[in-house]
Motif scaffolding. Structure first.
Motif, PDB file in Angstrom:
ATOM      1  N   CYS A 106       0.856  -1.183   0.000  1.00 53.19           N
ATOM      2  CA  CYS A 106       0.000   0.000   0.000  1.00 53.19           C
ATOM      3  C   CYS A 106       0.895   1.237   0.000  1.00 53.19           C
ATOM      4  O   CYS A 106       1.750   1.388   0.875  1.00 53.19           O
ATOM      5  CB  CYS A 106      -0.912   0.033   1.220  1.00 53.19           C
ATOM      6  SG  CYS A 106      -1.919   1.530   1.226  1.00 53.19           S
ATOM      7  N   HIS A 144       0.338   4.174   0.841  1.00 53.43           N
ATOM      8  CA  HIS A 144       0.102   5.144   1.909  1.00 53.43           C
ATOM      9  C   HIS A 144       1.158   5.039   3.009  1.00 53.43           C
ATOM     10  O   HIS A 144       1.965   5.938   3.171  1.00 53.43           O
ATOM     11  CB  HIS A 144      -1.305   4.957   2.492  1.00 53.43           C
ATOM     12  CG  HIS A 144      -1.595   5.888   3.621  1.00 53.43           C
ATOM     13  ND1 HIS A 144      -2.254   5.494   4.749  1.00 53.43           N
ATOM     14  CD2 HIS A 144      -1.295   7.188   3.799  1.00 53.43           C
ATOM     15  CE1 HIS A 144      -2.345   6.516   5.574  1.00 53.43           C
ATOM     16  NE2 HIS A 144      -1.775   7.556   5.009  1.00 53.43           N
ATOM     17  N   GLN A 174       2.764  -0.506   3.486  1.00 53.64           N
ATOM     18  CA  GLN A 174       2.471  -1.748   4.173  1.00 53.64           C
ATOM     19  C   GLN A 174       2.175  -2.851   3.157  1.00 53.64           C
ATOM     20  O   GLN A 174       1.473  -2.624   2.169  1.00 53.64           O
ATOM     21  CB  GLN A 174       1.241  -1.567   5.087  1.00 53.64           C
ATOM     22  CG  GLN A 174       1.419  -0.477   6.137  1.00 53.64           C
ATOM     23  CD  GLN A 174       2.365  -0.875   7.249  1.00 53.64           C
ATOM     24  OE1 GLN A 174       2.184  -1.889   7.904  1.00 53.64           O
ATOM     25  NE2 GLN A 174       3.404  -0.075   7.453  1.00 53.64           N
ATOM     26  N   CYS A 185      -7.601  -0.700   1.250  1.00 55.19           N
ATOM     27  CA  CYS A 185      -6.520  -1.120   2.145  1.00 55.19           C
ATOM     28  C   CYS A 185      -7.073  -1.309   3.563  1.00 55.19           C
ATOM     29  O   CYS A 185      -7.811  -0.473   4.056  1.00 55.19           O
ATOM     30  CB  CYS A 185      -5.415  -0.069   2.167  1.00 55.19           C
ATOM     31  SG  CYS A 185      -4.125  -0.460   3.363  1.00 55.19           S
ATOM     32  N   PHE A 229      -5.686  -0.954   6.330  1.00 56.48           N
ATOM     33  CA  PHE A 229      -5.178  -0.060   7.372  1.00 56.48           C
ATOM     34  C   PHE A 229      -5.990   1.215   7.508  1.00 56.48           C
ATOM     35  O   PHE A 229      -6.508   1.510   8.575  1.00 56.48           O
ATOM     36  CB  PHE A 229      -3.707   0.286   7.118  1.00 56.48           C
ATOM     37  CG  PHE A 229      -2.774  -0.725   7.706  1.00 56.48           C
ATOM     38  CD1 PHE A 229      -2.482  -0.703   9.053  1.00 56.48           C
ATOM     39  CD2 PHE A 229      -2.200  -1.700   6.924  1.00 56.48           C
ATOM     40  CE1 PHE A 229      -1.629  -1.632   9.619  1.00 56.48           C
ATOM     41  CE2 PHE A 229      -1.344  -2.635   7.474  1.00 56.48           C
ATOM     42  CZ  PHE A 229      -1.056  -2.607   8.824  1.00 56.48           C
ATOM     43  N   HIS A 230      -6.093   1.992   6.430  1.00 57.08           N
ATOM     44  CA  HIS A 230      -6.815   3.258   6.543  1.00 57.08           C
ATOM     45  C   HIS A 230      -7.873   3.403   5.470  1.00 57.08           C
ATOM     46  O   HIS A 230      -8.303   4.514   5.158  1.00 57.08           O
ATOM     47  CB  HIS A 230      -5.842   4.435   6.492  1.00 57.08           C
ATOM     48  CG  HIS A 230      -4.667   4.273   7.409  1.00 57.08           C
ATOM     49  ND1 HIS A 230      -3.457   3.791   6.970  1.00 57.08           N
ATOM     50  CD2 HIS A 230      -4.533   4.478   8.735  1.00 57.08           C
ATOM     51  CE1 HIS A 230      -2.619   3.727   7.992  1.00 57.08           C
ATOM     52  NE2 HIS A 230      -3.245   4.124   9.072  1.00 57.08           N
ATOM     53  N   LYS A 231      -8.222   2.282   4.842  1.00 54.68           N
ATOM     54  CA  LYS A 231      -9.301   2.266   3.859  1.00 54.68           C
ATOM     55  C   LYS A 231      -9.102   3.229   2.696  1.00 54.68           C
ATOM     56  O   LYS A 231     -10.052   3.813   2.191  1.00 54.68           O
ATOM     57  CB  LYS A 231     -10.651   2.532   4.554  1.00 54.68           C
ATOM     58  CG  LYS A 231     -11.010   1.485   5.594  1.00 54.68           C
ATOM     59  CD  LYS A 231     -12.053   0.503   5.095  1.00 54.68           C
ATOM     60  CE  LYS A 231     -12.190  -0.718   5.985  1.00 54.68           C
ATOM     61  NZ  LYS A 231     -13.331  -0.738   6.850  1.00 54.68           N
ATOM     62  N   LYS A 232      -7.875   3.415   2.261  1.00 57.55           N
ATOM     63  CA  LYS A 232      -7.678   4.083   0.982  1.00 57.55           C
ATOM     64  C   LYS A 232      -8.111   3.078  -0.074  1.00 57.55           C
ATOM     65  O   LYS A 232      -7.840   1.884   0.067  1.00 57.55           O
ATOM     66  CB  LYS A 232      -6.205   4.422   0.757  1.00 57.55           C
ATOM     67  CG  LYS A 232      -5.615   5.222   1.879  1.00 57.55           C
ATOM     68  CD  LYS A 232      -5.564   6.682   1.525  1.00 57.55           C
ATOM     69  CE  LYS A 232      -4.991   7.447   2.701  1.00 57.55           C
ATOM     70  NZ  LYS A 232      -5.376   8.814   2.775  1.00 57.55           N
TER      71      LYS A 232
HETATM   72  S1  FES Z   1      -1.368   1.831   4.777  1.00 60.32           S
HETATM   73 FE1  FES Z   1      -2.849   1.509   3.248  1.00 60.32          FE
HETATM   74  S2  FES Z   1      -4.292   3.043   3.612  1.00 60.32           S
HETATM   75 FE2  FES Z   1      -2.761   3.479   5.106  1.00 60.32          FE
END
Ligand code: FES
Ligand code: SRM
Ligand SMILES: Cc1cc2nc3c(=O)[nH]c(=O)nc-3n(C[C@H](O)[C@H](O)[C@H](O)COP(=O)(O)OP(=O)(O)OC[C@H]3O[C@@H](n4cnc5c(N)ncnc54)[C@H](O)[C@@H]3O)c2cc1C
Ligand code: SF4
Lengths: 125, 829
Positions: free
Chosen positions: A61, A63, A66, A85, A87-90
């Motif tokens: 990812c 962002h 990860q 994703c 983790f933070h739903k991007k």
């Molecule tokens: S690590 Fe993927 S949206 Fe933050």
């Protein structure tokens, strides 16, 4: 970390030189993703069963860098297939890799083909 | 194509690029921007957040990729050292040159450092860039005390930052009061008092003569010969525009600094513009971001050939953030030179001071200030800026509660009222966007209009405008969950129950459209679990990652393991097992805030093995990963405590075991205290139980978290069985009617009729559904199974727990560091 990102480059169908035999189709969860290891690369492969489509993208990812996208939920916005994703739903388009709700860079995507019950991923080298 | 070069990649330089790119539909310009800092432009206004986040990423206004995508050439880490106006060239410190047709100076400013001997000593800092903050953080780790030179807006922000680093903090101000440019003597006194209550020390009327110390500062000496021993100094005495480049190339600059510009932001060379903090307009430097953005807009409109726009000065109203005391000033706050009638309201007890300045004829609001409670800021600012006619009793505007009746002030604002000053967006822009785009959510309004994306101060007002607008359009916005289902959660729950639907796909095929998404999937997964209580991993790809892998995901992609420890009671043998397992798999261990133990840093493939060992020792899943019952905390109660009225531990364990695994719209927490001393903090829980002389008091709908709320009493002096019965009914009603991700407190806040209605339904069975609710709960209890036990004993489910489908290798990107003898994940990339 940026070097990690740089390892992933979109491969267009016409540029495929190697079709890597990844695993049986039945090894992939239905309407979800799983991660394939190819040399040093981690590639997320999505079995979009509902649409009878398969996609592949980098597992990384952009962002927070990860290795996680294969564990994201897939779905659609309008007609565009996407992955979110965990983790933070991007969210990212599975077709083009485009980031759909953020400024992070887009995903590299790879061609997928299914033959005799196996999933193949296309690479350019 | 015309070549535009921007010198300075700060907030205003960036905004200029963004605006020009947007206005330049026909690609008539090619843009290059030079920045001396190594990072692309970041949000200086929120610089202090760097202390808590310590990540530059989240402050960036746009990533490097953004510039690439927009074809804007970004050259960071490069200082422009010369402008060759004759040949229209710039030269950088690296010796590179570039030609321009149009040059924009957005070089900002530097902190002003007064000439005091010793400012070059180690431990003396300014507060302007991320680099400054990094240095302050590093140095601050080793020292005990800090002083800030300058008690203005920025100085106080820096002081609060030093204070939050745990340093003994002093503020030194030359004038006789704090923030002298925005507050009058009374207002400043109230602010000072509040800051002193927080623990800051304020020194007024102090002029610093010397910064002393052997290489590294150790004290300040003032002109009155007094002395302050201190380890660190942050200088915040105002700003000086960075006009050196302009001066060298012969552009006209002001006596006290700044590049002189006209109303079109042109410098004395018509090919060169200056915007932001470096520009001197009408003898004024604007040290705020909003006027800088306005200046950028003026230049862009000219270049794009749109309607001519002039810069006519700018309102300097501000709201101070972060210091723990609300402070705002607007319009002509001090009104020192204009005749006016001040109205002042002061409440010394709660530290509130409000002043508004009314024009002599009583018709207009000129400006004012707010200390301690800046809730009225937006409204007052709007009235001032738009010259709105005042109500007959203008004091109502600041007199506490009485002003609240005007909650719908938003709609009575004129359409041209500027609501978001950072992005210059009027009320009309917002209303138009909502109507044209059929916008229903605040997020959409933000995305379309860009309102609220700067300092965020206008968010409540934008929300009000949106709600009023919806009302005016006769629209009741239904809380449907996403584009794939036009139903509310409650409607979906009814459908699922009545039609006996058990899978997500069946529901989507029959009642939805499209292919689903990350919003509706987990919501429906939760409803299915709350209705049928089937093993959630049977439909693993509709679960959030935590539910899919039955563990909480961590930074880096490892997972945590939380076994249930009902009521927080645990035997030494079980403690030893946890210790042994953690040791074997090298897991970080920590006692949680919920009276149990969390084991962090497991690889996905290790999870089943770890759980197998825990289950063999008698543990079960703690559901820390689910929107489900978490913990029921207990205090030691009557078995040991000299005050205990009942056995709170036994009751807590009974409650926790009854509702374990119960899935709900959000997580559920509970606690049982043995007397009203309340050591288990039951009143901060979704349901909390406190022993009384003759039974239990049952409190509901409390939570900690982001918006703490105390629980309210549902029923008193209950025996064990009645207490359980009421909890069954209460929980089931919540599960059936709440919106997704609403905790019980939020649910109650929205429940028409509130707690009285809730009491009526739960205690008096006013809806006649009590029996049904109890039966539904009994079903959940009877069908409970430990999810991890199911997985551990099922080879095909177990096989899903690995990183790669085609290899037994593990993820080579998991990295750890050692802190206090345990591993922790490496920082985010
Ligand atoms: S690590 Fe993927 S949206 Fe933050
Ligand atoms: C482990 C723990 C912190 C600790 O080390 O003590 C913790 C860790 C997390 N909490 Fe918590 N919370 C922990 C106790 C609390 C408490 C205190 C308590 O329960 O007594 C609270 C405030 C009380 C409350 O909830 O009312 C708390 C309020 C939150 C919130 C805010 C909820 C809210 O309504 O505002 C979140 C966010 C959310 O749930 O959406 C959250 C979310 C999280 C998440 C799950 C964030 C995430 O999604 O990754 C963290 C998981 C870390 C991990 O990887 O395991 N955590 N969290 C605590 C686990 C308790 C347990 O044994 O289960
Ligand atoms: C801690 C803090 C809190 C603040 N809070 C607020 C607030 O709440 N509200 C508000 O409105 N304002 C606030 N401000 C002020 C706000 O940040 C500024 O008004 C804004 O950043 C000005 O933008 P600018 O682009 O003019 O200058 P800057 O953001 O300083 O950008 C100028 C850039 O140009 C670069 N540069 C300079 N010379 C050269 C050269 N020769 N070659 C190449 N690059 C060069 C500099 O390195 C810098 O990066 C705050 C400022 C600070 C420091
Ligand atoms: S408060 Fe809770 S969610 Fe926040 S960092 Fe701590 S554990 Fe994580």
């Amino acid at each position: 970390m940026t070097t990690l990102l740089n390892q992933y480059k979109t491969v267009k169908p016409e540029d495929v030189k190697t079709w890597f035999k990844a695993a049986k189709t039945s090894d992939f969860p239905v309407d979800g993703g799983a991660c394939v290891l190819y040399n040093d690369l981690q590639v997320a492969v999505y079995n979009f069963n509902r649409r009878r489509e398969w996609y592949a993208s980098q597992n990384l990812c952009p962002h927070k860098k990860q290795m996680i996208l294969s564990r994201g939920m897939i779905g659609s916005t309008g007609d565009e297939p996407k992955v979110a994703c965990p983790f933070h739903k991007k969210t990212f388009s599975l077709k083009s890799g485009k980031n759909l709700n953020g400024d992070e860079c887009d995903l590299a995507t790879y061609p997928v083909k299914i033959e005799n019950g196996y999933v193949y991923i296309g690479f350019a080298e | 194509m015309k070549k535009v070069i921007v010198i300075g990649n700060g907030m205003v330089g960036y905004k200029f690029c963004e605006k020009l790119h947007k206005a330049d539909q026909n690609s008539r310009f090619s843009i290059s921007v030079y920045g001396e800092e190594h990072l692309p432009a970041y949000d200086r206004v929120h610089l202090s957040e760097y202390f808590t986040k310590q990540s530059a990423d989240s402050l960036l206004l746009a990533s490097k990729e953004w510039y690439e995508e927009k074809n804007i050439e970004l050259i960071t880490g490069t200082m422009v050292t010369r402008i060759d106006r004759e040949n229209k060239k710039i030269v950088t410190h690296k010796g590179t040159e570039a030609h321009y047709d149009i040059l924009v100076l957005a070089t900002g400013s530097v902190p002003f450092v007064p000439t005091i001997s010793g400012t070059d000593k180690k431990g003396v800092f300014v507060y302007r860039t991320i680099e400054d903050l990094e240095n302050i953080i590093q140095f601050g780790k080793e020292v005990k005390s800090a002083a800030v030179l300058g008690g203005g807006l920025l100085g106080l922000e820096a002081a609060k930052a030093a204070f939050d680093m745990g340093l003994e903090t002093h503020v030194i101000e030359f004038a006789s009061r704090l923030i002298p440019r925005q507050l009058d003597a009374n207002g400043a006194r109230v602010l000072q008092h509040e800051l002193e209550k927080l623990g800051l020390t304020i020194h007024l009327n102090k002029s610093t003569r010397e910064i002393s110390g052997n290489g590294r500062l150790d004290a300040l000496t003032f002109t009155d010969n007094s002395k302050l021993d201190v380890d660190m100094l942050i200088i915040s005495c105002g700003i000086r525009p960075r006009d050196e480049l302009a001066q060298k190339s012969g552009l006209k600059t002001g006596e006290r600094g700044g590049v002189i510009v006209n109303d079109l932001m042109q410098t004395s060379d018509p090919h060169i513009f200056a915007i932001g903090e470096v520009a001197l307009h009408n003898n004024m430097i604007y040290g705020l971001v909003a006027p800088g953005y306005e200046m950028a807009d003026v230049v862009v409109k000219q270049l794009a050939g749109e309607d001519k726009k002039e810069f006519n000065g700018f309102d300097m109203s501000t709201k101070l953030k972060l210091i723990g005391v609300e402070v705002a000033s607007f319009g002509d706050a001090l009104a020192e030179s204009s005749p006016h009638r001040p109205i002042i309201w002061q409440d010394a007890l709660s530290g509130i001071y409000k002043r508004i300045n009314i024009s002599e004829d009583g018709s207009q609001l000129l400006g004012g200030m707010l200390v301690g409670d800046a809730g009225d800021y937006n409204q007052l600012l709007q009235i001032t800026k738009n010259n709105l006619t005042l109500p007959p009793n203008p004091e109502d505007l600041i007199l506490g509660k009485r002003a609240e009746t005007d909650a719908h002030e938003g709609i009575s604002l004129p359409d041209n009222a500027q609501v978001c000053s950072c992005e210059d967006i009027s009320k009309g822009d917002i209303v138009e966007a909502i109507k044209a785009g059929g916008l229903e959510k605040l997020e959409q309004v933000k995305a379309v209009t860009k309102a609220c994306t700067g300092c965020g101060a206008c968010t409540p007002m934008v929300k009000d405008i949106m709600n009023d607008c919806h009302k005016a359009m006769g629209k009741t916005v239904k809380q449907t969950i996403c584009e794939h289902f036009s139903y509310t959660r409650q409607e979906l729950l009814d459908i699922i129950k009545v039609k006996k639907i058990k899978s997500y796909d069946d529901l989507l095929n029959a009642y939805g459209k499209g292919d689903g998404c990350e919003v509706c999937k987990p919501v429906i997964a939760s409803i299915l679990a709350s209705t049928w209580n089937e093993l959630i991993v049977n439909q693993d790809t509709i679960q959030d990652t935590n539910d899919r892998f039955l563990a909480n995901i961590q930074k880096g992609g490892s997972y945590s393991v939380v076994p249930r420890i009902p009521g927080g009671e645990i035997t030494p043998d079980k403690l030893i097992v946890i210790g042994m397992v953690a040791k074997k798999y090298e897991l970080y261990t920590k006692i949680t805030g919920g009276q149990r133990i969390d084991l962090f840093g497991a690889r996905v493939d290790q999870l089943p093995d770890i759980w197998e060992e825990l289950i063999n020792a008698g543990f079960e899943s703690g559901h820390a990963y689910g929107k489900a019952l978490r913990t029921v905390k207990s205090c030691v109660g009557s078995s040991w405590c000299r005050y205990g009225l009942h056995d709170s531990v036994s009751f807590a364990i009974r409650v926790e075991e009854r509702y374990r695994g119960l899935r709900a719209p959000h997580k559920l927490k509970s606690a049982v205290s043995g007397c009203r001393r309340e050591c288990a903090e039951a009143q901060s829980k979704d349901f909390g139980i406190i022993a009384t002389e003759i039974g239990w008091n049952l409190y509901v709908c409390g939570n900690g978290g982001a918006n703490p709320q105390h629980a309210v009493l549902l029923a008193g002096d209950l025996d064990d069985e009645t207490c359980i019965k009421y909890i069954d009914r209460f929980l089931m009603l919540y599960i059936k009617t709440a919106e997704p991700l609403n905790r019980t407190a939020t649910w109650l806040n929205k429940l028409p009729g509130g707690i009285d209605y809730l009491k009526d339904v739960v205690i008096n069975d006013s809806l006649g559904i009590a029996k049904q609710l109890e039966q539904e709960m009994q079903f959940m209890i009877d069908t409970y199974k430990c999810e991890w036990k199911e997985v551990v004993n099922n080879p095909s489910l177990r096989a899903r727990f690995k990183h790669f489908v085609n290899s037994e290798e593990t993820d080579s990107n998991l990295h750890y560091e050692v802190v206090r003898d345990q591993k922790v994940p490496a920082a985010w990339g």
